[in-house]
Scaffold this motif. Sequence first.
Motif, mmCIF file in Angstrom:
data_model
loop_
_atom_site.group_PDB
_atom_site.id
_atom_site.type_symbol
_atom_site.label_atom_id
_atom_site.label_comp_id
_atom_site.label_asym_id
_atom_site.label_seq_id
_atom_site.Cartn_x
_atom_site.Cartn_y
_atom_site.Cartn_z
ATOM 1 N N THR A 329 0.849 -1.207 0.000
ATOM 2 C CA THR A 329 0.000 0.000 0.000
ATOM 3 C C THR A 329 0.883 1.254 0.000
ATOM 4 O OG1 THR A 329 -1.531 -1.259 1.331
ATOM 5 C CG2 THR A 329 -1.943 1.084 1.179
ATOM 6 N N ASN A 330 1.954 1.234 0.808
ATOM 7 C CA ASN A 330 2.879 2.376 0.832
ATOM 8 C C ASN A 330 3.477 2.610 -0.557
ATOM 9 O OD1 ASN A 330 2.565 3.046 3.471
ATOM 10 N ND2 ASN A 330 4.497 2.165 4.183
ATOM 11 N N ALA A 331 3.879 1.503 -1.208
ATOM 12 C CA ALA A 331 4.486 1.641 -2.534
ATOM 13 C C ALA A 331 3.518 2.356 -3.483
ATOM 14 C CB ALA A 331 4.869 0.264 -3.072
ATOM 15 N N ARG A 333 1.002 4.369 -2.546
ATOM 16 C CA ARG A 333 0.739 5.732 -2.066
ATOM 17 C C ARG A 333 1.898 6.695 -2.336
ATOM 18 N NH1 ARG A 333 0.360 4.574 3.592
ATOM 19 N NH2 ARG A 333 0.217 6.821 3.880
ATOM 20 N N TYR A 334 3.127 6.144 -2.332
ATOM 21 C CA TYR A 334 4.281 7.038 -2.504
ATOM 22 C C TYR A 334 4.911 6.911 -3.896
ATOM 23 C CZ TYR A 334 3.606 7.704 2.463
ATOM 24 O OH TYR A 334 3.046 8.006 3.675
ATOM 25 N N THR A 335 4.099 6.430 -4.868
ATOM 26 C CA THR A 335 4.599 6.359 -6.247
ATOM 27 C C THR A 335 3.628 7.139 -7.137
ATOM 28 O OG1 THR A 335 5.578 4.220 -5.834
ATOM 29 C CG2 THR A 335 5.217 4.789 -8.137
ATOM 30 N N ARG A 382 1.639 14.633 2.820
ATOM 31 C CA ARG A 382 1.428 13.595 1.809
ATOM 32 C C ARG A 382 0.899 12.314 2.464
ATOM 33 N NH1 ARG A 382 3.612 12.615 -3.653
ATOM 34 N NH2 ARG A 382 2.886 10.516 -4.092
ATOM 35 N N SER A 383 1.446 12.019 3.657
ATOM 36 C CA SER A 383 0.997 10.823 4.377
ATOM 37 C C SER A 383 -0.501 10.915 4.663
ATOM 38 C CB SER A 383 1.793 10.678 5.676
ATOM 39 O OG SER A 383 1.146 9.807 6.550
ATOM 40 N N ARG A 384 -0.949 12.112 5.148
ATOM 41 C CA ARG A 384 -2.372 12.257 5.507
ATOM 42 C C ARG A 384 -3.260 12.235 4.269
ATOM 43 N NH1 ARG A 384 -0.853 16.148 9.584
ATOM 44 N NH2 ARG A 384 -0.468 14.921 11.454
ATOM 45 N N GLY A 388 -2.617 7.966 5.405
ATOM 46 C CA GLY A 388 -1.627 7.299 6.264
ATOM 47 C C GLY A 388 -1.856 7.618 7.731
ATOM 48 N N THR A 389 -1.513 6.669 8.589
ATOM 49 C CA THR A 389 -1.636 6.895 10.031
ATOM 50 C C THR A 389 -0.261 7.144 10.650
ATOM 51 O OG1 THR A 389 -1.378 4.545 10.495
ATOM 52 C CG2 THR A 389 -3.635 5.369 10.260
ATOM 53 N N GLY A 390 0.805 6.861 9.887
ATOM 54 C CA GLY A 390 2.153 7.002 10.443
ATOM 55 C C GLY A 390 2.540 5.796 11.290
ATOM 56 N N LEU A 391 1.683 4.769 11.291
ATOM 57 C CA LEU A 391 1.971 3.594 12.129
ATOM 58 C C LEU A 391 2.266 2.338 11.298
ATOM 59 C CD1 LEU A 391 -0.787 4.046 14.869
ATOM 60 C CD2 LEU A 391 1.640 4.508 15.093
ATOM 61 N N GLY A 392 2.092 2.463 9.973
ATOM 62 C CA GLY A 392 2.226 1.290 9.089
ATOM 63 C C GLY A 392 3.547 0.546 9.254
ATOM 64 N N LEU A 393 4.662 1.272 9.133
ATOM 65 C CA LEU A 393 5.966 0.598 9.192
ATOM 66 C C LEU A 393 6.303 0.134 10.606
ATOM 67 C CD1 LEU A 393 8.167 2.577 6.634
ATOM 68 C CD2 LEU A 393 7.055 0.371 6.356
ATOM 69 N N ALA A 394 5.722 0.813 11.624
ATOM 70 C CA ALA A 394 5.931 0.333 13.010
ATOM 71 C C ALA A 394 5.252 -1.026 13.162
ATOM 72 C CB ALA A 394 5.356 1.330 14.006
HETATM 73 P P1 ADP Z 1 2.358 6.428 6.763
HETATM 74 O O1 ADP Z 1 1.029 6.076 7.234
HETATM 75 O O2 ADP Z 1 2.706 7.848 6.958
HETATM 76 O O3 ADP Z 1 2.620 5.956 5.384
HETATM 77 P P2 ADP Z 1 4.283 4.439 7.490
HETATM 78 O O4 ADP Z 1 4.745 4.024 8.829
HETATM 79 O O5 ADP Z 1 3.661 3.417 6.636
HETATM 80 O O6 ADP Z 1 3.345 5.646 7.758
HETATM 81 O O7 ADP Z 1 5.509 5.053 6.716
HETATM 82 C C1 ADP Z 1 6.333 6.005 7.352
HETATM 83 C C2 ADP Z 1 6.887 6.991 6.348
HETATM 84 O O8 ADP Z 1 7.809 6.303 5.503
HETATM 85 C C3 ADP Z 1 5.857 7.561 5.440
HETATM 86 O O9 ADP Z 1 5.258 8.674 6.007
HETATM 87 C C4 ADP Z 1 6.690 7.919 4.228
HETATM 88 O O10 ADP Z 1 7.274 9.151 4.421
HETATM 89 C C5 ADP Z 1 7.793 6.867 4.216
HETATM 90 N N1 ADP Z 1 7.533 5.764 3.244
HETATM 91 C C6 ADP Z 1 7.046 4.548 3.514
HETATM 92 N N2 ADP Z 1 7.001 3.783 2.404
HETATM 93 C C7 ADP Z 1 7.492 4.542 1.393
HETATM 94 C C8 ADP Z 1 7.728 4.328 -0.011
HETATM 95 N N3 ADP Z 1 7.445 3.164 -0.609
HETATM 96 N N4 ADP Z 1 8.255 5.339 -0.716
HETATM 97 C C9 ADP Z 1 8.558 6.510 -0.134
HETATM 98 N N5 ADP Z 1 8.359 6.794 1.190
HETATM 99 C C10 ADP Z 1 7.837 5.815 1.946
#
Ligand code: ADP
Length: 432
Positions: A329-331, A333-335, A382-384, A388-394
């Motif tokens: 999902t991050n990929a 959202r950030y592409t 951009r996250s919001r 994004g919740t900012g907790l995904g990668l945690a």
């Molecule tokens: P969020 O909900 O903000 O996406 P995550 O914990 O999932 O929170 O990710 C933390 C931050 O890592 C994101 O806010 C973003 O800045 C960065 N990030 C995560 N995945 C990617 C990605 N594939 N490409 C670029 N930045 C990323």
Amino acid sequence: MHPHLVFWISAALRIAIVLGAAATCGYFFGTLTGLVLALLGMLTLIVVQLQYLLNLSDWLDNPNSARLPDGWGAWTEIFSRLYKLRRGDEKNQTELAEWLARFRQAMTLLPDGVVIMDDVMFLEWCNPIAERDLGLDLKRDKGMRVTNLVRAPEFIDYIILGRYDTPLVLSVRDRKLIVHVIPFENRRQILVTHDITESERIDMMRRDFIANASHELRTPLTVINGFLEIASMQPDLEVSIRSSHVKLMVEQGERMQRLVEDMLTLSRLESTEFQVRSERIDMEMMLRHILQEAQALSAGKHQISLEFDGPDISGSSDEIRSAISNLVTNAVRYTPEHGAIKMIWKNSPQGPKLIVQDNGIGINQEHISRLTERFYRVDKSRSRETQGTGLGLAIVKHVLIRHDAQLLIESHLGEGSKFSVQFPRNAVATIE
Ligand code: ADP
């Protein structure tokens, strides 16, 4: 019979025998012979006594190596008493040495630092934790003044003031310690250090988390409250405006819901009581499902592909799905539009490996090590915007820790990111 009496009787007997024998000889061979024999007999008795004294002196010089001599007459008694005393002494010494060894071992096992000092703060003994916490070295520093060894001004002030009823909070060598000084035995003092670095760090994290979570929840709540206020003050608001307000409120409500769900997921993952429920995971089915979800989220704006060439693994299906889904999902959202996202599942000599690679906005090096912290975002807006919740990668990090897997993040600003998950070899499913 009293030992003294025995002593005197046996000594008198010995003298009487010698003198008797000399008198008998004097009677038969003349008075002079008798006198000479009496003298020689007495001399022999004295020499024997002297010899015993010499033996005793040798033994006292070196009680460990020299054997205690066998005695004669009163000497038997003296030697046997000395022997008993010596045995008692040895026993006491062994017991003392054993106690000391046990005490030292107990002090070494203590999680706290212990320093024993005399009344003027000269170091007498300390355990290894005190050596580590206060930077002491018992061999090197023994006999030195502790205030010359621990140079922190607050420590020196504390010792000079001598108000030991309240403990000192001391920051030394990147550690935070609670220091107690307890006087004992009149001329000695014991100093105890308790390391609170870790508990302080956890407390700080907890405080930060509550502050961040409240902040995250406050923003959507303020928006919702604002619209509700408008609705109550302007009941005849145009339908189109009102429905746009309702739409925005629903969005904010959903945002709060996502936040609360992610926070609950994180707290569940962190709880040690909640063990991983291991099951066989059909990786192909799971990854195809995640691929479809990603395509739905992208709505045709990206090219998303899956290369599948790896085994099924054992683990918690829900947790692994949530972790992979977060990465994919991050990929998306950030592409930016027309970007490409690749999911690769393969086996490697180190174990099964998942790669999620995109050619999106990328991440600057300085942020990479902090991305898995809760609420850490490179670009907040951009996250919001992208929900994004900012907790995904945690969440990803915690799931992977629970599965003994490792996350590697490689990224270059403007070029894209690669998130690799390395599972251990024993993660490969063995049960059908
Ligand atoms: P969020 O909900 O903000 O996406 P995550 O914990 O999932 O929170 O990710 C933390 C931050 O890592 C994101 O806010 C973003 O800045 C960065 N990030 C995560 N995945 C990617 C990605 N594939 N490409 C670029 N930045 C990323």
